[in-house]
Motif scaffolding. Sequence first.
Motif, PDB file in Angstrom:
ATOM      1  N   THR A  72       0.822  -1.197   0.000  1.00  7.85           N
ATOM      2  CA  THR A  72       0.000   0.000   0.000  1.00  7.85           C
ATOM      3  C   THR A  72       0.865   1.260   0.000  1.00  7.85           C
ATOM      4  OG1 THR A  72      -0.041   0.075   2.423  1.00  7.85           O
ATOM      5  CG2 THR A  72      -1.803  -1.169   1.341  1.00  7.85           C
ATOM      6  N   ASP A  73       0.159   2.392  -0.095  1.00 10.54           N
ATOM      7  CA  ASP A  73       0.712   3.706   0.244  1.00 10.54           C
ATOM      8  C   ASP A  73       1.966   4.054  -0.559  1.00 10.54           C
ATOM      9  OD1 ASP A  73       0.517   6.076   1.637  1.00 10.54           O
ATOM     10  OD2 ASP A  73       1.759   5.394   3.309  1.00 10.54           O
ATOM     11  N   LEU A  74       1.909   3.838  -1.874  1.00 11.00           N
ATOM     12  CA  LEU A  74       3.025   4.247  -2.725  1.00 11.00           C
ATOM     13  C   LEU A  74       3.066   5.771  -2.790  1.00 11.00           C
ATOM     14  CD1 LEU A  74       5.290   3.539  -4.769  1.00 11.00           C
ATOM     15  CD2 LEU A  74       3.522   3.558  -6.552  1.00 11.00           C
ATOM     16  N   ARG A  75       4.183   6.355  -2.359  1.00 12.19           N
ATOM     17  CA  ARG A  75       4.301   7.808  -2.291  1.00 12.19           C
ATOM     18  C   ARG A  75       5.568   8.282  -3.006  1.00 12.19           C
ATOM     19  NH1 ARG A  75       1.287  10.398   1.786  1.00 12.19           N
ATOM     20  NH2 ARG A  75       0.002   8.940   3.005  1.00 12.19           N
ATOM     21  N   THR A  76       5.407   9.324  -3.809  1.00 16.80           N
ATOM     22  CA  THR A  76       6.565   9.982  -4.397  1.00 16.80           C
ATOM     23  C   THR A  76       7.061  11.020  -3.403  1.00 16.80           C
ATOM     24  OG1 THR A  76       5.073  11.510  -5.564  1.00 16.80           O
ATOM     25  CG2 THR A  76       5.874   9.593  -6.775  1.00 16.80           C
ATOM     26  N   ARG A  77       8.338  10.940  -3.062  1.00 13.14           N
ATOM     27  CA  ARG A  77       8.898  11.834  -2.044  1.00 13.14           C
ATOM     28  C   ARG A  77       9.557  13.060  -2.655  1.00 13.14           C
ATOM     29  NH1 ARG A  77       6.279  10.762   2.544  1.00 13.14           N
ATOM     30  NH2 ARG A  77       6.172   8.512   2.911  1.00 13.14           N
ATOM     31  N   THR A  78      10.480  12.864  -3.565  1.00 11.52           N
ATOM     32  CA  THR A  78      11.163  13.980  -4.215  1.00 11.52           C
ATOM     33  C   THR A  78      11.449  13.620  -5.660  1.00 11.52           C
ATOM     34  OG1 THR A  78      13.337  13.147  -3.514  1.00 11.52           O
ATOM     35  CG2 THR A  78      12.283  14.791  -2.093  1.00 11.52           C
ATOM     36  N   VAL A  79      11.594  14.636  -6.486  1.00  9.94           N
ATOM     37  CA  VAL A  79      12.056  14.431  -7.860  1.00  9.94           C
ATOM     38  C   VAL A  79      13.579  14.369  -7.830  1.00  9.94           C
ATOM     39  CG1 VAL A  79      12.215  15.417 -10.167  1.00  9.94           C
ATOM     40  CG2 VAL A  79      10.066  15.578  -8.889  1.00  9.94           C
ATOM     41  N   TYR A  86      11.814  10.603 -19.117  1.00 14.47           N
ATOM     42  CA  TYR A  86      11.087  10.214 -17.909  1.00 14.47           C
ATOM     43  C   TYR A  86      11.518  11.071 -16.726  1.00 14.47           C
ATOM     44  CZ  TYR A  86      15.474   7.712 -16.909  1.00 14.47           C
ATOM     45  OH  TYR A  86      16.789   7.407 -16.693  1.00 14.47           O
ATOM     46  N   THR A  87      10.706  11.012 -15.667  1.00 11.37           N
ATOM     47  CA  THR A  87      11.039  11.654 -14.395  1.00 11.37           C
ATOM     48  C   THR A  87      11.343  10.574 -13.374  1.00 11.37           C
ATOM     49  OG1 THR A  87       9.590  13.524 -14.879  1.00 11.37           O
ATOM     50  CG2 THR A  87      10.227  13.204 -12.576  1.00 11.37           C
ATOM     51  N   ARG A  88      12.407  10.779 -12.622  1.00  9.33           N
ATOM     52  CA  ARG A  88      12.860   9.810 -11.629  1.00  9.33           C
ATOM     53  C   ARG A  88      12.522  10.342 -10.232  1.00  9.33           C
ATOM     54  NH1 ARG A  88      16.814   5.770 -11.394  1.00  9.33           N
ATOM     55  NH2 ARG A  88      18.133   5.677  -9.526  1.00  9.33           N
ATOM     56  N   TYR A  89      11.790   9.533  -9.470  1.00 11.44           N
ATOM     57  CA  TYR A  89      11.335   9.913  -8.145  1.00 11.44           C
ATOM     58  C   TYR A  89      11.964   9.023  -7.066  1.00 11.44           C
ATOM     59  CZ  TYR A  89       7.394  12.185 -10.598  1.00 11.44           C
ATOM     60  OH  TYR A  89       6.606  12.954 -11.424  1.00 11.44           O
ATOM     61  N   ALA A  90      12.202   9.599  -5.913  1.00 14.69           N
ATOM     62  CA  ALA A  90      12.404   8.800  -4.709  1.00 14.69           C
ATOM     63  C   ALA A  90      11.024   8.439  -4.185  1.00 14.69           C
ATOM     64  CB  ALA A  90      13.174   9.589  -3.660  1.00 14.69           C
ATOM     65  N   VAL A  91      10.823   7.171  -3.833  1.00 13.54           N
ATOM     66  CA  VAL A  91       9.504   6.725  -3.390  1.00 13.54           C
ATOM     67  C   VAL A  91       9.620   5.876  -2.131  1.00 13.54           C
ATOM     68  CG1 VAL A  91       8.605   6.719  -5.748  1.00 13.54           C
ATOM     69  CG2 VAL A  91       9.519   4.592  -4.782  1.00 13.54           C
ATOM     70  N   THR A  92       8.496   5.715  -1.470  1.00 10.36           N
ATOM     71  CA  THR A  92       8.337   4.715  -0.418  1.00 10.36           C
ATOM     72  C   THR A  92       6.998   4.023  -0.621  1.00 10.36           C
ATOM     73  OG1 THR A  92       7.312   6.288   1.126  1.00 10.36           O
ATOM     74  CG2 THR A  92       9.710   5.980   1.292  1.00 10.36           C
ATOM     75  N   TYR A  93       6.892   2.833  -0.063  1.00 11.80           N
ATOM     76  CA  TYR A  93       5.614   2.121  -0.032  1.00 11.80           C
ATOM     77  C   TYR A  93       5.609   1.229   1.196  1.00 11.80           C
ATOM     78  CZ  TYR A  93       8.245  -1.852  -2.005  1.00 11.80           C
ATOM     79  OH  TYR A  93       9.155  -2.858  -2.212  1.00 11.80           O
ATOM     80  N   ARG A  94       4.451   0.684   1.522  1.00 12.61           N
ATOM     81  CA  ARG A  94       4.319  -0.200   2.670  1.00 12.61           C
ATOM     82  C   ARG A  94       4.180  -1.638   2.182  1.00 12.61           C
ATOM     83  NH1 ARG A  94       5.286   1.176   7.789  1.00 12.61           N
ATOM     84  NH2 ARG A  94       3.445   0.096   8.603  1.00 12.61           N
ATOM     85  N   ALA A  95       4.932  -2.549   2.797  1.00 19.76           N
ATOM     86  CA  ALA A  95       4.871  -3.978   2.450  1.00 19.76           C
ATOM     87  C   ALA A  95       4.775  -4.776   3.742  1.00 19.76           C
ATOM     88  CB  ALA A  95       6.096  -4.398   1.653  1.00 19.76           C
TER      89      ALA A  95
END
Length: 344
Positions: A72-79, A86-95
């Motif tokens: 769940t909760d896939l979030r883009t943190r920063t570009v 393409y655009t590259r993001y730092a992300v987090t998600y819950r597993a």
Amino acid sequence: MRLLRSKATVTVCLVLAALAGCTGSDGAAEPTSTPTPTLSPTRTGPPSPSPTASPVDPVSIPGLVARDHRGTDLRTRTVLTRTDAYTRYAVTYRANGLTISGIMNVPHGKGPFPALVLAHGYIDPAVYTSGRGLAREQDRLAREGYVVLHTDYRNHAGSDRDPDNDVDLRIRYTEDVIGAVLALRGSGRPEVDGDRIGLLGRSMGGGVVYNVLVVAPGLVDAAVVFAPVSSRPEENLERFGRGAGDPLVAETEAKHGSPEENPAFWRAASPVTYVDRVTEPLLIHHGTADVVCPPRWSKETAAAFEAAGKDVELWTWPGEGHTFGPRWDDSMDVTLAFFARHLR
């Protein structure tokens, strides 16, 4: 099995979430809330052979099958970067209750785009930085029109810690990859086509992909592995643990028994034991000059898939080593054609 020889063949080195020391080749607005995607055991179909132990050992394929997997909760943190494609993001998600970090490349243009989750090879977590691993693949796949989510795994970069994972054969990296797929599918992001998702793993990550295929049949549409570790964890333990004098071997065998003392444990931790569960097509790449993960490992795994009547292609690439060099572009052409056929 279709053994394609026109360009080469492959040697697979699986990281079956074992103590693999097989190294890899690499050194937006928030979505609206969506229902929590889960993968319950009933969705994966009956295990083959059927897990009979009671209670099921959590450090095993049947133990992973029994879990109610969540992502769940896939979030883009920063570009991180904007390229021409393409655009590259730092992300987090819950597993499964942990926060996992990673990077995500999102192609420019009108989506939705098919998506790929990438599972990297072994890199010492002490020196690992987010997104380190499969750098060439991250770029090439995004330029070809795929959303690319590269998971860092637990215990890496900004991910939560799981102190028992190493002694437990690193088997819970499997949960991180399943969680990445579920988080992508449930993200609500208009760029992501949740009905077209594949996996790509290298070295240790190839073993993680094997685990995902047997634990969660039907989760993705297709999978590709490069130079994977063995699909038998005791072979990885011997080559990358005992062969390197790693003290983790003693800790692992103290907890779970050696392959000679407790063969049932090692069999239950092996994805090839449960290959009958697999429903997705698999493409294996292996170089004949790989001195890290022996090519015979991929040949034996492909033979097991073929014997079980599964859709498997083994490409062996003459002269290529563990990380691939001159024929990498050719191997990616084969990979892209494979995904194009199966992620439609």
